[in-house]
Motif scaffolding. Structure first.
Motif, PDB file in Angstrom:
ATOM      1  N   THR A 153       3.707   0.994 -12.338  1.00 40.19           N
ATOM      2  CA  THR A 153       3.309   1.354 -10.570  1.00 40.19           C
ATOM      3  C   THR A 153       4.285   2.171 -10.137  1.00 40.19           C
ATOM      4  O   THR A 153       5.535   2.057 -10.362  1.00 40.19           O
ATOM      5  N   THR A 201      -6.598  -1.444   0.030  1.00 43.90           N
ATOM      6  CA  THR A 201      -7.888  -2.152  -0.130  1.00 43.90           C
ATOM      7  C   THR A 201      -7.776  -3.523   0.431  1.00 43.90           C
ATOM      8  O   THR A 201      -8.520  -4.066   1.191  1.00 43.90           O
ATOM      9  N   ILE A 202      -6.616  -4.179  -0.172  1.00 43.02           N
ATOM     10  CA  ILE A 202      -6.527  -5.550   0.278  1.00 43.02           C
ATOM     11  C   ILE A 202      -5.668  -5.902   1.843  1.00 43.02           C
ATOM     12  O   ILE A 202      -5.789  -6.902   2.137  1.00 43.02           O
ATOM     13  N   PRO A 236       0.421  -5.977  -5.807  1.00 44.59           N
ATOM     14  CA  PRO A 236       0.146  -5.033  -7.111  1.00 44.59           C
ATOM     15  C   PRO A 236      -0.787  -5.676  -8.049  1.00 44.59           C
ATOM     16  O   PRO A 236      -1.082  -5.054  -8.898  1.00 44.59           O
ATOM     17  N   ASN A 237      -0.723  -7.129  -8.001  1.00 45.16           N
ATOM     18  CA  ASN A 237      -1.293  -7.718  -9.290  1.00 45.16           C
ATOM     19  C   ASN A 237      -2.806  -7.126  -9.670  1.00 45.16           C
ATOM     20  O   ASN A 237      -3.015  -6.984 -10.853  1.00 45.16           O
ATOM     21  N   THR A 238      -3.685  -7.428  -8.627  1.00 49.54           N
ATOM     22  CA  THR A 238      -5.058  -6.979  -9.180  1.00 49.54           C
ATOM     23  C   THR A 238      -5.361  -5.659  -9.534  1.00 49.54           C
ATOM     24  O   THR A 238      -5.890  -5.363 -10.520  1.00 49.54           O
ATOM     25  N   PRO A 239      -4.387  -4.872  -8.590  1.00 49.70           N
ATOM     26  CA  PRO A 239      -4.497  -3.123  -9.243  1.00 49.70           C
ATOM     27  C   PRO A 239      -4.197  -2.894 -10.632  1.00 49.70           C
ATOM     28  O   PRO A 239      -4.757  -2.352 -11.423  1.00 49.70           O
ATOM     29  N   ASN A 268     -10.323  -7.126  -3.314  1.00 54.30           N
ATOM     30  CA  ASN A 268      -9.717  -7.322  -4.538  1.00 54.30           C
ATOM     31  C   ASN A 268     -10.367  -6.466  -5.698  1.00 54.30           C
ATOM     32  O   ASN A 268      -9.887  -5.947  -6.579  1.00 54.30           O
ATOM     33  N   ALA A 318      -9.964  -2.960  -5.163  1.00 54.78           N
ATOM     34  CA  ALA A 318      -8.595  -2.663  -5.666  1.00 54.78           C
ATOM     35  C   ALA A 318      -8.538  -2.527  -7.376  1.00 54.78           C
ATOM     36  O   ALA A 318      -7.910  -1.475  -7.826  1.00 54.78           O
ATOM     37  N   ALA A 340      -3.254  -1.288  -3.180  1.00 59.17           N
ATOM     38  CA  ALA A 340      -3.165  -2.670  -2.582  1.00 59.17           C
ATOM     39  C   ALA A 340      -3.285  -2.551  -1.156  1.00 59.17           C
ATOM     40  O   ALA A 340      -4.019  -3.461  -0.399  1.00 59.17           O
ATOM     41  N   ARG A 341      -2.276  -1.642  -0.607  1.00 61.26           N
ATOM     42  CA  ARG A 341      -2.276  -1.794   0.933  1.00 61.26           C
ATOM     43  C   ARG A 341      -3.594  -1.116   1.318  1.00 61.26           C
ATOM     44  O   ARG A 341      -3.851  -1.634   2.376  1.00 61.26           O
ATOM     45  N   CYS A 379       0.290   0.977  -7.755  1.00 55.05           N
ATOM     46  CA  CYS A 379      -0.623  -0.293  -7.536  1.00 55.05           C
ATOM     47  C   CYS A 379      -0.394  -0.643  -5.969  1.00 55.05           C
ATOM     48  O   CYS A 379      -1.186  -1.124  -5.399  1.00 55.05           O
TER      49      CYS A 379
END
Length: 124
Positions: free
Chosen positions: A33, A67-68, A73-76, A112, A115, A64-65, A60
């Motif tokens: 990332t 979308t979530i 960054p975990n799910t991306p 999520n 993402a 994440a910013r 990531c």
């Protein structure tokens, strides 16, 4: 020591400060990332220049910013991993992730999923 199949770099600075290719195999793939474009990042990390076909980059944190709503960054990263590895069909993976995240409010579950989809589409 480990000889990993995949190396995930969630801290963008690590690629610049640590030897992330230590103990690699000649098939190890790297998902990093970074806000930098792939070519920019590789130009700063000499160890990656000879293996750039095994290096995958995406942002990531930005995904994440957007979308979530938080820089998590975990799910991306998992969405990118599904693309790079081909381990699971994306829709199958997203369906399984919905059950993992089932305690979250529906809007966060959907965020999520977005993402994961964006990361899958944007990793290069």
């Amino acid at each position: 020591y480990m000889s990993p199949d995949y190396v995930f770099i969630l801290d963008p600075g690590l690629a610049l400060t640590d030897d992330i290719t230590a103990n690699e195999k000649n098939t190890t793939k790297y998902i990093i990332t970074s806000h930098l474009k792939k070519d920019e990042l590789i130009s700063l990390v000499p160890e990656l220049q000879e293996i750039k076909d095994r290096v995958y980059v995406l942002d990531c944190f930005q995904i994440a910013r957007e979308t979530i709503g938080k820089a998590i960054p975990n799910t991306p990263m998992l969405g990118a991993f599904m693309k790079v590895s081909g381990m699971y069909d994306l829709e199958y993976f997203k369906d399984k992730m919905k059950s993992v995240l089932k305690k979250l409010p529906p809007n966060l579950i959907e965020a999520n999923m977005e993402a994961i989809q964006r990361a899958y589409n944007e990793v290069h």
